[in-house]
Design a protein around this motif. Structure first.
Motif, mmCIF file in Angstrom:
data_model
loop_
_atom_site.group_PDB
_atom_site.id
_atom_site.type_symbol
_atom_site.label_atom_id
_atom_site.label_comp_id
_atom_site.label_asym_id
_atom_site.label_seq_id
_atom_site.Cartn_x
_atom_site.Cartn_y
_atom_site.Cartn_z
ATOM 1 N N HIS A 84 21.243 7.185 -58.546
ATOM 2 C CA HIS A 84 20.608 7.316 -57.229
ATOM 3 C C HIS A 84 21.619 7.582 -56.122
ATOM 4 C CE1 HIS A 84 16.665 6.082 -58.735
ATOM 5 N NE2 HIS A 84 17.344 5.271 -59.526
ATOM 6 N N MET A 85 22.879 7.801 -56.477
ATOM 7 C CA MET A 85 23.901 8.125 -55.487
ATOM 8 C C MET A 85 23.776 9.583 -55.046
ATOM 9 S SD MET A 85 27.444 6.347 -56.796
ATOM 10 C CE MET A 85 27.761 4.598 -56.569
ATOM 11 N N PRO A 119 25.801 13.184 -54.037
ATOM 12 C CA PRO A 119 27.005 13.796 -54.613
ATOM 13 C C PRO A 119 28.304 13.271 -54.004
ATOM 14 C CG PRO A 119 25.328 15.467 -54.321
ATOM 15 C CD PRO A 119 24.796 14.213 -53.677
ATOM 16 N N ILE A 120 28.323 13.014 -52.687
ATOM 17 C CA ILE A 120 29.546 12.495 -52.056
ATOM 18 C C ILE A 120 29.834 11.078 -52.536
ATOM 19 C CG2 ILE A 120 30.577 11.765 -49.871
ATOM 20 C CD1 ILE A 120 29.274 14.087 -48.509
ATOM 21 N N GLU A 121 28.801 10.251 -52.656
ATOM 22 C CA GLU A 121 28.995 8.893 -53.162
ATOM 23 C C GLU A 121 29.543 8.927 -54.583
ATOM 24 O OE1 GLU A 121 25.653 6.073 -51.100
ATOM 25 O OE2 GLU A 121 24.923 7.733 -52.329
ATOM 26 N N LEU A 122 29.007 9.825 -55.399
ATOM 27 C CA LEU A 122 29.486 9.953 -56.777
ATOM 28 C C LEU A 122 30.939 10.415 -56.803
ATOM 29 C CD1 LEU A 122 26.399 11.564 -58.556
ATOM 30 C CD2 LEU A 122 27.414 9.347 -59.101
ATOM 31 N N ALA A 123 31.280 11.396 -55.961
ATOM 32 C CA ALA A 123 32.646 11.911 -55.935
ATOM 33 C C ALA A 123 33.635 10.818 -55.541
ATOM 34 C CB ALA A 123 32.747 13.091 -54.969
ATOM 35 N N LEU A 124 33.265 9.984 -54.582
ATOM 36 C CA LEU A 124 34.144 8.889 -54.170
ATOM 37 C C LEU A 124 34.248 7.819 -55.260
ATOM 38 C CD1 LEU A 124 33.036 8.588 -50.446
ATOM 39 C CD2 LEU A 124 35.290 9.288 -51.274
ATOM 40 N N THR A 125 33.156 7.603 -55.982
ATOM 41 C CA THR A 125 33.175 6.664 -57.105
ATOM 42 C C THR A 125 34.147 7.146 -58.182
ATOM 43 O OG1 THR A 125 30.889 5.972 -56.703
ATOM 44 C CG2 THR A 125 31.770 5.584 -58.907
ATOM 45 N N LYS A 129 29.119 10.653 -39.515
ATOM 46 C CA LYS A 129 27.998 9.917 -40.080
ATOM 47 C C LYS A 129 28.485 9.099 -41.264
ATOM 48 C CE LYS A 129 26.290 13.429 -43.318
ATOM 49 N NZ LYS A 129 25.104 14.217 -43.751
ATOM 50 N N LYS A 130 27.729 8.085 -41.628
ATOM 51 C CA LYS A 130 28.084 7.218 -42.749
ATOM 52 C C LYS A 130 27.904 7.951 -44.074
ATOM 53 C CE LYS A 130 29.042 3.339 -40.571
ATOM 54 N NZ LYS A 130 30.398 2.718 -40.645
ATOM 55 N N VAL A 131 28.815 7.693 -45.002
ATOM 56 C CA VAL A 131 28.713 8.284 -46.341
ATOM 57 C C VAL A 131 27.642 7.590 -47.165
ATOM 58 C CG1 VAL A 131 29.900 8.410 -48.570
ATOM 59 C CG2 VAL A 131 31.017 9.286 -46.521
ATOM 60 N N VAL A 132 27.608 6.253 -47.130
ATOM 61 C CA VAL A 132 26.608 5.514 -47.898
ATOM 62 C C VAL A 132 25.233 5.809 -47.320
ATOM 63 C CG1 VAL A 132 25.749 3.247 -48.570
ATOM 64 C CG2 VAL A 132 28.206 3.703 -48.589
ATOM 65 N N SER A 133 24.373 6.326 -48.162
ATOM 66 C CA SER A 133 23.071 6.816 -47.714
ATOM 67 C C SER A 133 21.933 6.027 -48.352
ATOM 68 C CB SER A 133 22.936 8.299 -48.088
ATOM 69 O OG SER A 133 21.607 8.752 -47.925
ATOM 70 N N GLU A 134 20.811 5.955 -47.628
ATOM 71 C CA GLU A 134 19.610 5.336 -48.188
ATOM 72 C C GLU A 134 18.928 6.245 -49.208
ATOM 73 O OE1 GLU A 134 17.048 4.318 -44.970
ATOM 74 O OE2 GLU A 134 18.426 2.834 -44.112
ATOM 75 N N LYS A 135 19.375 7.491 -49.291
ATOM 76 C CA LYS A 135 18.741 8.446 -50.197
ATOM 77 C C LYS A 135 18.815 7.964 -51.632
ATOM 78 C CE LYS A 135 18.880 13.266 -51.763
ATOM 79 N NZ LYS A 135 19.543 14.583 -51.652
ATOM 80 N N ASN A 136 17.710 8.097 -52.356
ATOM 81 C CA ASN A 136 17.694 7.786 -53.786
ATOM 82 C C ASN A 136 16.795 8.788 -54.488
ATOM 83 O OD1 ASN A 136 14.912 6.853 -53.709
ATOM 84 N ND2 ASN A 136 15.688 4.994 -52.730
#
Length: 304
Positions: A213-214, A216-222, A268-275
């Motif tokens: 549910h991340m 693409p940017i959240e995944l890349a940082l992970t 803007k914040k990287v961590v998003s509510e998007k899922n």
């Protein structure tokens, strides 16, 4: 995509869910082969609404009446995900034993299931021998679920980085129960959030896989945080939990600094509510998120 060659992506304790005629069959990788939840199989092919009792009776029948004396020695209890998201020890057997069990279930679904099991077993052997098959299968699965190509590429990278990191942990004295603590250390340094808190932002519960549910940017940082953690741990020759915590904090900090640079650039914040929850479950996710905020506010009031 990262060239992983012949590295084995499957590890002890890895879990998957396969479907037989829309019925879920849980399976866990154990001793270099797949073990299947027997209760799930009974529920899928036997005409019963009490699969646990049916299985208990069948064990007695196989052992006492059909001469399958080695049955009990072939059964292992392995942690498997349950409906409430928790992992519980569940009786499981490998494919060879499962064939024998299914033969004793009088059901028209028994023969189709054995064909299904033979196909699934062959596919899993292929994946073990050539991990790139597992990667390609994962890509097709995500594609079928409607995920965009950009997201799929990042998700595959996260699978590879995670496997490489946990392989390193396992080889250098880390217990499986400590993986979550180390993962939280990386996440906290990367996102200023532990895994559970990250899930709350997205309105997810414990049964959901956060990475599915991340963005693409959240995944890349992970991926960056885990890759750097691996590199630091190898450079420092980390061994044991304490040294790997230090490596996790350093690796996560690199990703965290990158996140802050991105946030400053994009404002803007990287961590998003998007899922990627189905539409009918998004409202439930919002309700969970609201409840979590109320709980946090109440806790702050009590301790403030």
């Amino acid at each position: 995509m990262t060239d992983i060659g012949k590295k084995d992506l499957l590890q002890e304790g890895d879990a998957q869910i396969a479907l037989f005629r829309k019925k879920e069959i849980r399976q866990v990788f154990h001793n270099n082969e797949w073990y299947f939840s027997v209760v799930d199989v009974v529920h899928a092919i036997a005409d019963t609404d009490r699969p646990s009792q049916y299985w208990n009776d069948l064990k007695t029948q196989l052992s006492d009446k059909e001469g399958f004396s080695e049955l009990y020695g072939n059964i292992v209890k392995l942690p498997m995900p349950s409906a409430d998201g928790k992992h519980r020890r569940t009786e499981a057997v490998n494919a060879e034993t499962l064939f024998r069990v299914v033969q004793s279930i009088p059901s028209p679904k028994a023969d189709p299931f054995k064909k299904w099991l033979a196909r699934v077993g062959y596919e899993r052997i292929q994946e073990t021998q050539d991990p790139e098959i597992a990667i390609k299968r994962a890509m097709l699965d995500y594609k079928a679920k409607g995920y965009p190509d950009e997201w799929i590429n990042e998700r595959v990278q996260s699978i590879v980085s995670r496997k490489e990191l946990t392989s390193l942990w396992k080889a250098t004295g880390i217990k499986a129960l400590e993986y979550a603590l180390l993962t939280d250390a990386i996440s906290l340094a990367t996102f200023d959030l532990k895994t559970k808190q990250h899930k709350q932002v997205k309105g997810l519960n414990n049964s959901h896989n956060l990475r599915d549910h991340m963005t693409p940017i959240e995944l890349a940082l992970t991926v960056l945080g885990e890759t750097m953690t691996s590199e630091v741990a190898k450079f420092k020759k980390a061994y044991g939990f304490g040294q790997h915590v230090d490596a996790a904090k350093v690796g996560g900090k690199v990703a965290g600094n990158t996140r802050r640079n991105i946030e400053n650039l994009l404002n803007k914040k990287v961590v998003s509510e998007k899922n990627y929850l189905p539409k009918e479950r998004k409202q439930r996710g919002l309700e969970i998120q609201s409840q979590n905020k109320l709980t946090d506010n109440a806790n702050e009031t009590e301790t403030g």
